[in-house]
Write a protein that holds these residues in place. Structure first.
Motif, PDB file in Angstrom:
ATOM      1  N   GLN A  87       0.833  -1.205   0.000  1.00 21.00           N
ATOM      2  CA  GLN A  87       0.000   0.000   0.000  1.00 21.00           C
ATOM      3  C   GLN A  87       0.868   1.256   0.000  1.00 21.00           C
ATOM      4  O   GLN A  87       0.504   2.265  -0.591  1.00 21.00           O
ATOM      5  CB  GLN A  87      -0.930   0.000   1.207  1.00 21.00           C
ATOM      6  N   PRO A 131      -1.873   6.514  -4.822  1.00 21.42           N
ATOM      7  CA  PRO A 131      -3.102   6.678  -4.030  1.00 21.42           C
ATOM      8  C   PRO A 131      -4.382   6.368  -4.814  1.00 21.42           C
ATOM      9  O   PRO A 131      -5.317   5.783  -4.278  1.00 21.42           O
ATOM     10  CB  PRO A 131      -3.063   8.147  -3.612  1.00 21.42           C
ATOM     11  N   ARG A 148      -6.930   1.941   1.454  1.00 14.95           N
ATOM     12  CA  ARG A 148      -6.814   3.356   1.805  1.00 14.95           C
ATOM     13  C   ARG A 148      -7.077   3.561   3.298  1.00 14.95           C
ATOM     14  O   ARG A 148      -6.361   4.297   3.974  1.00 14.95           O
ATOM     15  CB  ARG A 148      -7.772   4.196   0.972  1.00 14.95           C
ATOM     16  N   GLU A 202      -4.407   4.910   6.003  1.00 15.90           N
ATOM     17  CA  GLU A 202      -4.718   6.118   6.772  1.00 15.90           C
ATOM     18  C   GLU A 202      -4.551   5.872   8.263  1.00 15.90           C
ATOM     19  O   GLU A 202      -4.030   6.723   8.982  1.00 15.90           O
ATOM     20  CB  GLU A 202      -6.131   6.607   6.462  1.00 15.90           C
ATOM     21  N   GLU A 218       5.526  10.830   3.516  1.00 13.63           N
ATOM     22  CA  GLU A 218       4.670  11.190   2.381  1.00 13.63           C
ATOM     23  C   GLU A 218       5.330  12.238   1.486  1.00 13.63           C
ATOM     24  O   GLU A 218       5.120  12.249   0.288  1.00 13.63           O
ATOM     25  CB  GLU A 218       3.331  11.746   2.874  1.00 13.63           C
TER      26      GLU A 218
END
Length: 75
Positions: free
Chosen positions: A29, A34, A42, A46, A59
């Motif tokens: 992932q 994205p 997702r 998160e 990121e």
């Protein structure tokens, strides 16, 4: 190079936070774009980002490395 840094940080988090399931199964992932993540992927990513300052800082890593390459080439 980016992939190596991501993998090092991911492994560190897995070792230091063994009891936290949030860092399990997020390897691919982290490498996916994205827009290619499923809803479940997702959500789990998160959760991991919320749980880790290191992942949140990561990121920005691709943009930082790209900028560093541009600056280095211009010198």
């Amino acid at each position: 190079m980016t992939y190596i840094l991501i993998e090092i940080i991911r492994r560190y988090l897995r070792k230091t936070a063994r009891k936290e399931d949030v860092f399990k199964h997020i390897k691919w992932q982290l490498f996916k774009r994205p827009e290619n993540l499923s809803k479940v992927e997702r959500q789990s990513l998160e959760q991991a980002l919320i749980s880790s300052d290191e992942l949140r800082q990561m990121e920005d890593l691709p943009a930082i490395l790209t900028l560093a390459k541009i600056v280095w080439k211009s010198q």
